[in-house]
Design a protein around this motif. Structure first.
Motif, PDB file in Angstrom:
ATOM      1  N   HIS A 146      -1.984  -8.521  -6.137  1.00 34.07           N
ATOM      2  CA  HIS A 146      -1.770  -7.856  -7.423  1.00 34.07           C
ATOM      3  C   HIS A 146      -2.285  -8.728  -8.572  1.00 34.07           C
TER       4      HIS A 146
ATOM      5  N   LYS B  85       3.414  -1.838 -12.384  1.00 32.03           N
ATOM      6  CA  LYS B  85       4.384  -0.827 -11.962  1.00 32.03           C
ATOM      7  C   LYS B  85       4.299   0.343 -12.923  1.00 32.03           C
ATOM      8  N   ARG B  86       4.424   1.499 -12.394  1.00 31.88           N
ATOM      9  CA  ARG B  86       4.385   2.758 -13.153  1.00 31.88           C
ATOM     10  C   ARG B  86       2.977   3.148 -13.639  1.00 31.88           C
TER      11      ARG B  86
ATOM     12  N   HIS C  12      -3.211   2.362  -9.504  1.00 38.78           N
ATOM     13  CA  HIS C  12      -3.754   1.084  -9.045  1.00 38.78           C
ATOM     14  C   HIS C  12      -5.199   1.270  -8.572  1.00 38.78           C
TER      15      HIS C  12
ATOM     16  N   LEU D 244      10.968   3.387  -7.016  1.00 36.01           N
ATOM     17  CA  LEU D 244       9.528   3.201  -6.908  1.00 36.01           C
ATOM     18  C   LEU D 244       8.833   4.454  -7.419  1.00 36.01           C
TER      19      LEU D 244
ATOM     20  N   ILE E 289       4.940   5.620  -8.734  1.00 35.35           N
ATOM     21  CA  ILE E 289       3.539   5.403  -9.103  1.00 35.35           C
ATOM     22  C   ILE E 289       2.925   6.780  -9.315  1.00 35.35           C
TER      23      ILE E 289
END
Ligand code: ZN
Ligand code: ZN
Length: 353
Positions: free
Chosen positions: A46, A74-75, A78, A126, A128
């Motif tokens: 990351h 996060k959120r 990616h 979690l 995404i």
């Protein structure tokens, strides 16, 4: 690629290490890669490529370890960036992934939309988002099949213990909506599909130190097989360029090799005086012979423009003559379990569109 004969290299992508939230050192990862018989591993921690600065990117005996980066916080969405020389960091909370994707390209790199189907597991806090910028011209491809995301999509608070013990039971193939999106995008431009692990090999407490989704287990599973026109050399830069070019061009297929070793799978097109392999784009001639070969009998499906074109059960070969342009790709299953996914051969009506 004007060649039917090629060199096949088997490896894994999207591997986390101690350089971010994975449990394994480079040494450990190389050890497991050797055991699994892999030719290459592309790690992607990351928001950093410190492993590269530390000299991890090199041949470790017969395993080529390369360093990419998973960009994103996060959120946010990616991006699996490969071939970059400087760390690309998301700058703030309103951050737009497209900016990073563009910077990757400016650095001479390329990459893949990571877990595009998003993930929403309230019980594990979690979330995404689903990737939604499909018209962006700067990404190279998509993670079509991900071990981690097959697993996490199927897990809830009631079945989690079962799936810890039997993680393979959760591996059920690329999401249908992502395959559909991929087929749709390939109508307009070449988009490379890959299979990844997104493995962290974390240790879980509190009763026992229990490692789930280990490097050992996952390295035997979803792998991306690269089809290169020449042999990898001991020279790092040369070998890296060769593998990266193949990934960019889509000269690869991905498979769950735990089901059966897919080495030797081929999908090519025979033209009058040459061959095309998966990933190639060509102006549709009068006719083309498409050939599929699998190393074991399987259910072979030839897909044209997102629709089933021909299906053949329990077979190692499928050949057909086609006279119409289209985007052709192959899926193979064994005992109804998803096994192999090829990149498409793009036979265009007109190459300018
Ligand atoms: Zn991610
Ligand atoms: Zn990841």
């Amino acid at each position: 690629m004007d060649k039917q004969e090629c060199y096949e290299y088997v490896g894994v992508l999207h591997v986390h290490t101690k350089y971010s939230d994975g449990s394994g050192s480079i040494k450990k990862i190389v050890k497991e890669a050797k055991k699994a018989g892999l030719d290459y591993v592309i790690i992607s921690d990351h928001n950093n490529i410190i492993a590269k600065k530390d000299g991890a990117e090199r041949w470790h005996d017969n395993v080529l370890l390369l360093v990419g980066e998973e960009i994103g916080i996060k959120r946010t969405e990616h991006y699996l960036a490969i071939g970059i020389d400087e760390t690309i960091e998301p700058d703030n909370d309103d951050y737009d992934i497209r900016k990073s994707i563009e910077i990757v390209k400016l650095q001479g790199g390329f990459g893949f939309i990571a877990h595009p189907y998003g993930i929403n597991k309230k019980q594990f806090k979690l979330k995404i988002p689903v990737y939604d910028y499909w018209d962006d011209p700067n990404y190279t491809g998509i993670e079509i099949w991900s071990y981690m995301h097959d697993w996490s999509h199927n897990v809830n608070l009631f079945n989690i213990f079962y799936y810890y013990i039997y993680p393979r039971k959760a591996i059920d193939g690329p999401p249908k909506d992502i395959l559909k999106k991929w087929d749709e995008l390939c109508q307009k431009r070449r988009v490379t599909g890959i299979g990844v692990l997104d493995v962290h090999a974390k240790y879980i407490f509190p009763f026992v130190m229990f490692q789930f989704l280990s490097y050992r287990r996952t390295f035997q599973s979803i792998r991306t097989h690269i089809l290169a026109s020449s042999k990898l050399s001991s020279n790092l830069e040369e070998s890296k360029k060769l593998l990266y070019d193949c990934l960019k061009e889509g000269y690869c297929f991905f498979a769950d090799d735990y089901i059966a070793d897919s080495r030797g799978f081929r999908f090519y097109a025979i033209l009058d005086d040459s061959h095309l392999i998966m990933g190639d784009e060509y102006k549709m001639p009068e006719k083309v012979n498409l050939v599929v070969k699998t190393p074991l009998p399987s259910k072979i499906t030839l897909i044209k423009d997102g629709k089933i074109f021909i299906e053949k059960d329990d077979s190692c070969t499928l050949t057909t003559e086609v006279t119409n342009s289209g985007v052709y790709r192959v899926e193979a299953k064994i005992d109804n379990k998803p096994w192999i996914y090829s990149n498409p051969i793009y036979l265009r009506e007109n190459l300018d569109t």
